[in-house]
Every structure is written in structure tokens, then in C-alpha cells.
Enzyme design. Structure first.
Site, PDB file in Angstrom:
ATOM      1  N   LYS A  61      51.651 -14.889 -53.311  1.00 41.03           N
ATOM      2  CA  LYS A  61      52.442 -15.275 -52.139  1.00 41.03           C
ATOM      3  C   LYS A  61      53.911 -15.446 -52.520  1.00 41.03           C
ATOM      4  O   LYS A  61      54.806 -14.992 -51.811  1.00 41.03           O
ATOM      5  CB  LYS A  61      51.887 -16.567 -51.523  1.00 41.03           C
ATOM      6  CG  LYS A  61      50.547 -16.361 -50.813  1.00 41.03           C
ATOM      7  CD  LYS A  61      49.901 -17.674 -50.372  1.00 41.03           C
ATOM      8  CE  LYS A  61      48.505 -17.414 -49.785  1.00 41.03           C
ATOM      9  NZ  LYS A  61      47.838 -18.643 -49.329  1.00 41.03           N
ATOM     10  N   GLN A  89      48.110 -24.884 -50.214  1.00 43.46           N
ATOM     11  CA  GLN A  89      46.995 -23.998 -50.553  1.00 43.46           C
ATOM     12  C   GLN A  89      45.662 -24.759 -50.510  1.00 43.46           C
ATOM     13  O   GLN A  89      45.546 -25.853 -51.055  1.00 43.46           O
ATOM     14  CB  GLN A  89      47.217 -23.380 -51.946  1.00 43.46           C
ATOM     15  CG  GLN A  89      46.184 -22.346 -52.360  1.00 43.46           C
ATOM     16  CD  GLN A  89      46.205 -21.081 -51.511  1.00 43.46           C
ATOM     17  OE1 GLN A  89      47.224 -20.724 -50.929  1.00 43.46           O
ATOM     18  NE2 GLN A  89      45.073 -20.402 -51.427  1.00 43.46           N
ATOM     19  N   ASP A 140      50.736 -21.310 -41.852  1.00 42.71           N
ATOM     20  CA  ASP A 140      49.316 -20.943 -41.941  1.00 42.71           C
ATOM     21  C   ASP A 140      48.655 -20.942 -40.564  1.00 42.71           C
ATOM     22  O   ASP A 140      47.558 -20.396 -40.399  1.00 42.71           O
ATOM     23  CB  ASP A 140      48.569 -21.932 -42.838  1.00 42.71           C
ATOM     24  CG  ASP A 140      48.427 -21.452 -44.275  1.00 42.71           C
ATOM     25  OD1 ASP A 140      48.284 -20.230 -44.472  1.00 42.71           O
ATOM     26  OD2 ASP A 140      48.445 -22.302 -45.182  1.00 42.71           O
TER      27      ASP A 140
END
Ligand code: GUN
Length: 289
Positions: free
Chosen positions: A58, A102, A125
Site C-alpha cells: 500500500k 490495517q 477503507d
């Protein structure tokens, strides 16, 4: 639907590269206008090896798109108060447009509590209940990256969705549920299957669009696929011999599908591309507010 004996392989790698190039161009325009790059804070709690791979990818993708990433790597022993304080700091940091924590979090930390603390405007997200709720209400804002990537892939290949029967296998908060909401928004008649579904084979067999998000290697045999169907395999499973396979038996399904995503190189690369797109989107909206 296209000829069932010639499935079109959905090239997620190529489409993701186009999305990323487009984001990079718009990031250059953003920098020219605002004198700073869009910023993504990437929080990894502890050192789960799989998470480390995803997080590294990422950050690398951010750099390539001209997005500035800010790394925060608290140890697995971080307290909930300390982690909430970090999220609060990032919420108030004007250089930070997107915040990604995460998952999974180490045992003892409540992922829901942490997700709820992220400013919905920075929730790249799309996991915050506000963003889930907006998607459910046909008012999508920041959308979960994996389902959004599947939709982008379907759009690029002009796969007909309006009125199509769609079956989503898997009902997780990260993929299955938001995937169902995306397909509903696109006009599909949606069925969501899960561990208690009685006749999974029958639910898959009547679907014009199948999304597999289970996490079990090759669980969906090719024989279940309706001839001509579009098959999106979101699963990434590593076999004992090291090979990566999806949740669908690719070889078998390819004999019947009209379109199918490979693993790797299908849905996976799209997820990171949509994260970059969300980060730029969050930055643009923040500057316009
Ligand atoms: N863990 C697995 N997938 C994801 C994702 O899309 N976002 C975050 N933050 N964690 C994940």
C-alpha cells in the site's frame, strides 16, 4: 452473455494500472493547486507478517501515485487508549486526508471501537458505520476498496449488471456485505450466502454474477457456474506448496464462465488502486469543505 466456452479473463492488473495512472495525474493537479500531496496515514499494530506485506504494498503504491504516506507502527502491546489517542491525532492532522488501520488487530483490541473512532471523512477503507450506512442508503461516499474494485472491473468490461441475478458468497463486513450493497446499487437482484446457507450450489448456479469472498481454496467448483456468468474471485489462498489460488476452481469455472477474474491478477490489484482513488477523493472533498 458471451460465449461460455471462451471466457474473457478480467485483467485486474491492467485495469488497476490505468486507475493508478489516472490517480497519479489527478494527484499532480492536486499538488499544483494546493501545494501539498494528498496524505494517507497507515497504521499497523504489531508485526503480523501477512499484514506487513499488504502494508508495504500500500505504501509503495502511494509513493508511485505521488500520495504521501505516514507510517505509524505501534507495538502489539499498545493500549486501546494509546491507539485511540493516535487515531484522534490523525483525525485532527491537516496533512492527513486518509487513515487506514490495517486489520486484523492483535487480540485484546476491539477493531469496531477503533474503526468507529476514525473521522468518516478520512475513512478511506470505507469501514466506518457512517460510510456503510451511506452506501446502504444509496448515497455512497467513501466505499470499501475490494467491492469498489470489483465494480470498477465490471464497469471497465461493460458487464451487464442491471437486472442481473448476483450471488455473493461470504458476508463479512470488509467484503461480502458491502459487495452486496454495491451490486444492489447497480441494479442486481442480490443473494448473500454464508456458512448457514442450505444449498450453496443452487444459489451459485442461478447467478449471472458470482462474487466469491470466502477464504477457502477452490471451494466453488466449476460445475456450479451458470454458463456465461461473470465470476469475481476475491479469495487469495496460499496452498501448502506455495501457490496462490482463489475461492473458485479457476480451470473448471473457465469452461463455463463468460468472464472470470484470475488469482492472482484479478480483484487483488484493484483493491489497492481503489484505496489510492479513495485517498485522493477524500483529499479533494476535504479541500472543498
Ligand atoms: N485487512 C484485510 N483487508 C483489509 C483492508 O482492506 N483494509 C484494512 N485496513 N485491513 C485489511
Amino acid at each position: 452473455m458471451s460465449a461460455s466456452n471462451h471466457p474473457l479473463i478480467l485483467d485486474g492488473k491492467a485495469v488497476a494500472a490505468r486507475v493508478r495512472a489516472d490517480v497519479a495525474q489527478r494527484v499532480r493537479e492536486f499538488v499544483a493547486l494546493h501545494g501539498r500531496a494528498p496524505g494517507l496515514a497507515v497504521v499497523q499494530v504489531g508485526q503480523d507478517p501477512a499484514s506487513s506485506v499488504y502494508v508495504r504494498n500500500k505504501k509503495k503504491a502511494c509513493a508511485e501515485a505521488g500520495i504521501q504516506s505516514f507510517s505509524h507502527d505501534p507495538p502489539a502491546t499498545v493500549t486501546r487508549q494509546e491507539l485511540l489517542a493516535l487515531v484522534d491525532l490523525l483525525n485532527r492532522d491537516s496533512q492527513v486526508d486518509g487513515i487506514l488501520v490495517q486489520l486484523p488487530l492483535p487480540a485484546g483490541l476491539d477493531a469496531n471501537e477503533i474503526m468507529d473512532a476514525i473521522d468518516p471523512h478520512k475513512d478511506v477503507d470505507g469501514f466506518h458505520p457512517t460510510n456503510t450506512g451511506l452506501l446502504a442508503q444509496k448515497r455512497p461516499a467513501l466505499r470499501p476498496c475490494t467491492p469498489y474494485g470489483v465494480m470498477r472491473l465490471a464497469q471497465e468490461y461493460a458487464i451487464p449488471l442491471s437486472g442481473a441475478r448476483a450471488t455473493v458468497v461470504g458476508a463479512s463486513n470488509i467484503v461480502g456485505r458491502p459487495m452486496a450493497l454495491e451490486l444492489l446499487l447497480a441494479g442486481c437482484t442480490v443473494t448473500v450466502c454464508h456458512t448457514r446457507t442450505r444449498d450453496l450450489a443452487a444459489e451459485v448456479a442461478r447467478a449471472d454474477v458470482v462474487v466469491a469472498a470466502i477464504g477457502k481454496p477452490q471451494m466453488i467448483p466449476g460445475a456450479w457456474i451458470k454458463p456465461g456468468a461473470a465470476v469475481f474471485d476475491v479469495g487469495i489462498n496460499r496452498l501448502a506448496d506455495g501457490t496462490l489460488v482463489g475461492d473458485v476452481d479457476f480451470a473448471g469455472a473457465s469452461l463455463r464462465a463468460g468472464w472470470i477474474t484470475p488469482v492472482p491478477g484479478g480483484a487483488g490489484p484493484m483493491t489497492i488502486a481503489m484505496l489510492l482513488s479513495n485517498t485522493l477523493e477524500a483529499a479533494l472533498r476535504r479541500m472543498a469543505r
